[in-house]
Each structure stands twice: as structure tokens, then as C-alpha cells.
Design a protein around this motif. Structure first.
Motif, PDB file in Angstrom:
ATOM      1  N   GLY A   1       6.807 -11.246   0.830  1.00 41.21           N
ATOM      2  CA  GLY A   1       8.024 -10.783   0.931  1.00 41.21           C
ATOM      3  C   GLY A   1       8.562  -9.208  -0.275  1.00 41.21           C
ATOM      4  O   GLY A   1       7.882  -8.491  -0.083  1.00 41.21           O
ATOM      5  N   SER A   2       9.981 -10.373   0.023  1.00 37.21           N
ATOM      6  CA  SER A   2      10.657  -8.289  -1.407  1.00 37.21           C
ATOM      7  C   SER A   2      10.259  -8.576  -3.080  1.00 37.21           C
ATOM      8  O   SER A   2      10.597  -7.723  -3.549  1.00 37.21           O
ATOM      9  CB  SER A   2      12.330  -8.647  -1.056  1.00 37.21           C
ATOM     10  N   ARG A   3       9.587  -9.797  -3.068  1.00 32.59           N
ATOM     11  CA  ARG A   3       8.879 -10.033  -4.426  1.00 32.59           C
ATOM     12  C   ARG A   3       7.724  -9.276  -4.673  1.00 32.59           C
ATOM     13  O   ARG A   3       6.296  -9.095  -5.687  1.00 32.59           O
ATOM     14  CB  ARG A   3       8.624 -10.769  -4.729  1.00 32.59           C
ATOM     15  N   VAL A   4       7.129  -8.536  -3.997  1.00 31.20           N
ATOM     16  CA  VAL A   4       5.389  -7.627  -3.765  1.00 31.20           C
ATOM     17  C   VAL A   4       5.970  -6.672  -5.094  1.00 31.20           C
ATOM     18  O   VAL A   4       6.395  -6.236  -5.156  1.00 31.20           O
ATOM     19  CB  VAL A   4       5.653  -6.946  -2.422  1.00 31.20           C
ATOM     20  N   PRO A   5       5.240  -7.189  -6.233  1.00 28.39           N
ATOM     21  CA  PRO A   5       4.878  -5.823  -7.196  1.00 28.39           C
ATOM     22  C   PRO A   5       4.337  -4.110  -6.811  1.00 28.39           C
ATOM     23  O   PRO A   5       4.006  -4.595  -5.706  1.00 28.39           O
ATOM     24  CB  PRO A   5       3.917  -7.039  -7.910  1.00 28.39           C
ATOM     25  N   VAL A   6       4.967  -3.838  -7.056  1.00 24.96           N
ATOM     26  CA  VAL A   6       4.567  -1.955  -7.610  1.00 24.96           C
ATOM     27  C   VAL A   6       4.048  -1.497  -8.645  1.00 24.96           C
ATOM     28  O   VAL A   6       4.881  -1.265  -9.074  1.00 24.96           O
ATOM     29  CB  VAL A   6       5.974  -1.420  -6.374  1.00 24.96           C
ATOM     30  N   GLY A   7       2.918  -1.494  -8.747  1.00 24.91           N
ATOM     31  CA  GLY A   7       2.715  -1.079 -10.186  1.00 24.91           C
ATOM     32  C   GLY A   7       2.553   0.698  -9.696  1.00 24.91           C
ATOM     33  O   GLY A   7       2.430   1.617  -8.754  1.00 24.91           O
ATOM     34  N   ASN A   8       1.855   1.320 -10.770  1.00 23.94           N
ATOM     35  CA  ASN A   8       1.791   2.995 -10.769  1.00 23.94           C
ATOM     36  C   ASN A   8       0.087   3.260  -9.671  1.00 23.94           C
ATOM     37  O   ASN A   8      -0.802   2.755  -9.777  1.00 23.94           O
ATOM     38  CB  ASN A   8       0.693   3.245 -12.059  1.00 23.94           C
ATOM     39  N   PHE A   9       0.370   4.165  -9.202  1.00 29.02           N
ATOM     40  CA  PHE A   9      -0.472   4.648  -7.948  1.00 29.02           C
ATOM     41  C   PHE A   9      -0.949   5.686  -7.728  1.00 29.02           C
ATOM     42  O   PHE A   9       0.186   6.729  -8.104  1.00 29.02           O
ATOM     43  CB  PHE A   9       0.120   3.621  -6.503  1.00 29.02           C
TER      44      PHE A   9
ATOM     45  N   PHE B   1       0.700  -0.936  -0.396  1.00 28.34           N
ATOM     46  CA  PHE B   1      -0.338  -0.130  -0.302  1.00 28.34           C
ATOM     47  C   PHE B   1       0.887   0.736   0.263  1.00 28.34           C
ATOM     48  O   PHE B   1       1.111   2.183   0.604  1.00 28.34           O
ATOM     49  CB  PHE B   1      -0.858   0.323   0.910  1.00 28.34           C
ATOM     50  N   PRO B   2       1.993   1.374  -0.786  1.00 28.46           N
ATOM     51  CA  PRO B   2       2.738   2.110  -0.927  1.00 28.46           C
ATOM     52  C   PRO B   2       2.304   3.967  -1.281  1.00 28.46           C
ATOM     53  O   PRO B   2       2.130   5.399  -0.473  1.00 28.46           O
ATOM     54  CB  PRO B   2       3.555   2.341  -2.516  1.00 28.46           C
ATOM     55  N   GLN B   3       0.938   3.974  -1.604  1.00 27.85           N
ATOM     56  CA  GLN B   3       0.067   5.186  -1.319  1.00 27.85           C
ATOM     57  C   GLN B   3      -0.677   5.534  -0.436  1.00 27.85           C
ATOM     58  O   GLN B   3      -0.953   7.682  -0.188  1.00 27.85           O
ATOM     59  CB  GLN B   3      -0.980   5.513  -2.929  1.00 27.85           C
ATOM     60  N   TYR B   4      -0.813   4.957   0.425  1.00 28.57           N
ATOM     61  CA  TYR B   4      -1.392   5.319   2.425  1.00 28.57           C
ATOM     62  C   TYR B   4       0.256   4.927   2.840  1.00 28.57           C
ATOM     63  O   TYR B   4      -0.308   6.146   3.953  1.00 28.57           O
ATOM     64  CB  TYR B   4      -2.488   4.571   2.386  1.00 28.57           C
ATOM     65  N   LEU B   5       0.792   4.117   2.751  1.00 29.11           N
ATOM     66  CA  LEU B   5       1.821   3.842   3.797  1.00 29.11           C
ATOM     67  C   LEU B   5       3.719   4.728   3.702  1.00 29.11           C
ATOM     68  O   LEU B   5       4.495   4.113   4.574  1.00 29.11           O
ATOM     69  CB  LEU B   5       2.579   2.935   4.188  1.00 29.11           C
ATOM     70  N   THR B   6       3.601   4.472   2.407  1.00 32.56           N
ATOM     71  CA  THR B   6       4.924   5.975   1.907  1.00 32.56           C
ATOM     72  C   THR B   6       5.111   7.065   2.146  1.00 32.56           C
ATOM     73  O   THR B   6       4.281   7.524   1.574  1.00 32.56           O
ATOM     74  CB  THR B   6       5.676   5.415   0.540  1.00 32.56           C
ATOM     75  N   THR B   7       5.846   7.739   1.760  1.00 29.93           N
ATOM     76  CA  THR B   7       6.287   9.366   2.288  1.00 29.93           C
ATOM     77  C   THR B   7       5.870   9.475   0.683  1.00 29.93           C
ATOM     78  O   THR B   7       7.700   8.976  -0.151  1.00 29.93           O
ATOM     79  CB  THR B   7       7.337  10.084   2.831  1.00 29.93           C
ATOM     80  N   PRO B   8       5.364  10.357  -0.141  1.00 31.05           N
ATOM     81  CA  PRO B   8       5.991  11.139  -1.675  1.00 31.05           C
ATOM     82  C   PRO B   8       7.543  11.881  -1.334  1.00 31.05           C
ATOM     83  O   PRO B   8       7.725  11.225  -2.378  1.00 31.05           O
ATOM     84  CB  PRO B   8       4.931  12.181  -1.868  1.00 31.05           C
TER      85      PRO B   8
END
Length: 401
Positions: free
Chosen positions: A124-132, A63-70
Motif C-alpha cells: 500500500g502506501s507504506r512501501v519503503p523507498v530507498g536509494n536507487f 520499482f521507482p528506478q524503472y517505472l518513474t520519470t526522473p
């Protein structure tokens, strides 16, 4: 086998596999003091901590759009972070399994291995990260993970190599409270930045002059950076001094001063409103003067390092530099409750400001004897400390003089 016997056996298994590990882990998290080497406590704590951080990192990947800093996600490499996560999983998993085989701190390592297993099961370390989407509400979970990991690796090592107090434990008293401050301050980074930027633009936007800002930005990098730090520290000095001399402001600042043990985590104890107010006061002149992005980035690195380092349990031979730069020795005196230390050493970067304004500590003692607020009236616990300024307390109404 009777039904009663089967239930009794199942209950024993649950107690042995679930309840005992959870109870012992909770006890560890509520404990403090030095960990004796050779008993598996140190390695088990490392495995538990790494396993927990790895699980949080996997959630951040999901959940990079909610849990990471832009501001951070545009600068770091996802591939590098995947490698760091993989190493963390291997280290945490390897240590926990090794301790289980050796039967050292079995219950703690069961929890550590379960955390690692959960992280791997979630990708793990293989979670895909697409566009968000980029403009969503967020908490700075990535900033919390990276800063906690980096700070412990750097500052704990420095504290052990060059300690001021040699017998001081890493897990000293009230470390849990300060870790909660550390976490919340990182999680609310988005809200804090939004609030600070809003106040800066609406309160000080009318003072901005593009011509003057361009002149400042054309100053060479190094002198511009030194000037940027000086302007920030002048604002920090007078804001900091106001916290001590105005009783209402002291209610908030006393939370920061209630730390009774100085180490790299101690600087995190801070009231959230003080954090926002101080940033507005310090960043306002920098915003008005219009320092370049490079100078501002340099300043952010300096203030980030010094904010942690100057609280650390560290002593080094500074020589004449101690009259120019703020060091742990200098800032420790500011946190001392010794009579000669009250309302002294306000500067955050340049120690000469306190000598210039007559607020530098003058003491025959080399180091302080005690830390914390005079009277030790601050309650322990993150929530209680956030509520403290709004409650009726006669002690808190008085400045620390």
C-alpha cells in the motif's frame, strides 16, 4: 456427497466469484455510452479505476528506478504521494465495499475490491523507498497515473459544467482506443525525450550561440514567456500546416484527425512518429534561442494544458479573446470535416496567427456539424492506427483538401 457434486459445486463457486466478475468487467471496458445515475455504475467505475491506479502506484513505489520519470521524481514529494495513494485506497475500498453491501453492480465491485486488496497486500502506501540508481531505462508509469488522475478530475468536471454538446457521454465511442494512445504516449516519454534531445543536439547544436542565448535569458520572465510561446507556435503552425499540405505527412497526421468525438481524451490520439517529429520541430527554435528554464517550464505548463483543453467538450463565452488565443471553439473547427473547415485553424496557442496567414475558418455556422477525416477511412484500434501510414491506402495518399 459424490465427487461429481463436489466438482459441480466448485465450478459454480469459480464461475460466481471469478469468471462472472472478470467477464462483466471486460464487458464494461468494451462498452460505451452514458451511465444512468442511481444504478451504481458511476460509483463502481470510479472504484474500479481508482483501484487499478492504486495498484499501479504501489508497483511504481516498488520499482521507482524503472517505472518513474526522473524529471518528475526529483520534483514531487514522496510523502504527499503516499497520502494521495492512501486516500485513493480508502475511497476505492470504501465505495466497492459499500456497493457490495447494497448489492449494486456486484461483479464490478468484486474486481475493484480485489485490486485494492492486492495493492494493500503489496505494501500500500507504506512501501519503503530507498536509494536507487538514477540512470536506468524507464517507462513513465508515474506520469501516466498522475496525468490521468489530474486530467479526469479537472477536465471531466469542466466538460460537465460547461459542455458544448450536453448529451455527450464521458465514455463515448472509441474511448478505449484514445486511452491506449494516452497510456502509450506517457509510457514512452523516456524514449521520446531521449530521441528528441539526441536529434536536437546533433541537428541544431551548431546553431547555438551562448552570447545570444544569454541575451534572451535576460529578458524579464513574462515577456520572455510570451515570446517563447510565440516562437513555439510559429514553428507549430508551419509544421502543422505541412502535415496537411504534404500527402506523405498527412498519412501520419490523419491518425490524429480521425477522432469523431471531441473531448479531453481526443488530443491523445496521435501517431508516435508524428509526436517525435513535431517535438523536434517545435523545440528546435526554443533550444537555439536558449530561453531560460523558468520560461521553458512555463511554456510546458501552457502547452500541456492547451493540448488537452482545446480538444475538450467545452464552450465558454470568450469574447474578443477568441481572436487572440486558441480556444476549444477555435480548435474544434480544425478537427471538423465540414467543407469550410478543411485545412484551417492550425495554431496551437495564438489564434491571431491563422488570421495573419489567412487560414482562419470562415463559416456561417457557430459550431461544426461533424468531426473526423473526410471519408472516415481510419481503422479503429491503437496498433492499426500506428501501422496505417505504412500501408497502401489511396485515400490516405491524398491531402485532406
Amino acid at each position: 456427497m459424490s465427487e461429481h457434486s463436489r466438482h459441480g459445486g466448485a465450478r459454480k463457486i469459480i464461475n460466481h466469484v471469478v469468471k462472472a466478475p472478470v467477464a462483466e468487467t471486460r464487458a464494461l471496458l468494451h462498452d460505451d455510452g452514458e451511465m444512468k445515475p442511481g444504478q451504481g455504475w458511476i460509483s463502481s467505475t470510479i472504484a474500479l479505476s481508482l483501484g487499478f491506479l492504486c495498484l499501479l502506484a504501489v508497483l511504481a513505489f516498488h520499482f521507482p528506478q524503472y517505472l518513474t520519470t526522473p524529471d518528475l521524481r526529483h520534483k514531487y514529494s514522496v510523502d504527499v504521494l503516499r497520502q494521495v495513494l492512501l486516500v485513493g485506497l480508502l475511497v476505492a475500498g470504501g465505495i466497492s465495499l459499500g456497493n457490495l453491501v447494497l448489492n449494486r453492480q456486484r461483479n464490478i465491485n468484486i474486481v475493484a475490491f480485489v485490486l485494492v486488496f492486492a495493492a494493500v497486500a503489496l505494501g500500500g502506501s507504506r512501501v519503503p523507498v530507498g536509494n536507487f540508481p538514477d540512470h536506468t531505462p524507464y517507462i513513465g508509469l508515474d506520469w501516466f497515473i498522475l496525468d490521468l488522475l489530474g486530467s479526469t478530475l479537472i477536465f471531466v468536471v469542466i466538460e460537465k459544467l460547461f459542455p458544448l454538446y450536453k448529451g455527450q457521454a464521458i465514455f463515448r465511442k472509441e474511448w478505449q482506443t484514445d486511452l491506449k494512445h494516452f497510456a502509450v504516449n506517457h509510457f514512452i516519454v523516456g524514449l521520446a525525450l531521449l530521441t528528441v534531445n539526441f536529434l536536437l543536439h546533433h541537428l541544431f547544436g551548431w546553431l547555438v550561440s551562448s552570447n545570444f542565448q544569454q541575451t534572451v535569458q535576460h529578458i524579464p520572465f513574462l515577456p520572455q514567456l510570451l515570446l517563447c510561446v510565440l516562437v513555439a507556435d510559429m514553428a507549430q503552425y508551419w509544421t502543422h500546416r505541412a502535415y496537411h499540405e504534404v500527402p506523405f505527412l498527412w498519412r501520419f497526421h490523419s491518425v490524429h484527425h480521425s477522432v469523431k468525438t471531441m473531448d479531453w481524451l481526443a488530443g491523445s490520439r496521435q501517431h508516435m512518429l508524428e509526436l517525435i517529429f513535431t517535438r523536434v520541430c517545435v523545440l528546435a527554435p526554443l533550444y537555439i534561442l536558449g530561453f531560460s528554464e523558468a520560461a521553458m517550464n512555463g511554456y510546458i505548463l501552457i502547452v500541456g494544458f492547451q493540448a488537452v483543453f482545446n480538444h475538450a467538450n467545452v464552450h465558454l463565452p470568450w469574447g474578443p479573446l477568441k481572436y487572440v488565443l486558441v480556444t476549444p471553439d477555435f480548435h474544434h473547427w480544425h478537427h471538423a470535416s465540414d467543407d469550410e473547415a478543411i485545412d484551417r485553424n492550425y495554431a496551437a496557442h495564438y489564434a491571431f496567427l491563422d488570421y495573419l496567414f489567412g487560414t482562419a475558418v470562415k463559416s456561417k455556422n457557430k459550431f461544426p456539424e461533424r468531426y473526423g477525416v473526410v471519408g472516415d477511412y481510419m481503422p479503429d484500434g491503437f496498433v492499426k492506427q500506428q501501422l496505417f501510414p505504412f500501408r497502401r491506402h489511396d485515400t490516405a495518399a491524398e491531402p485532406p483538401a
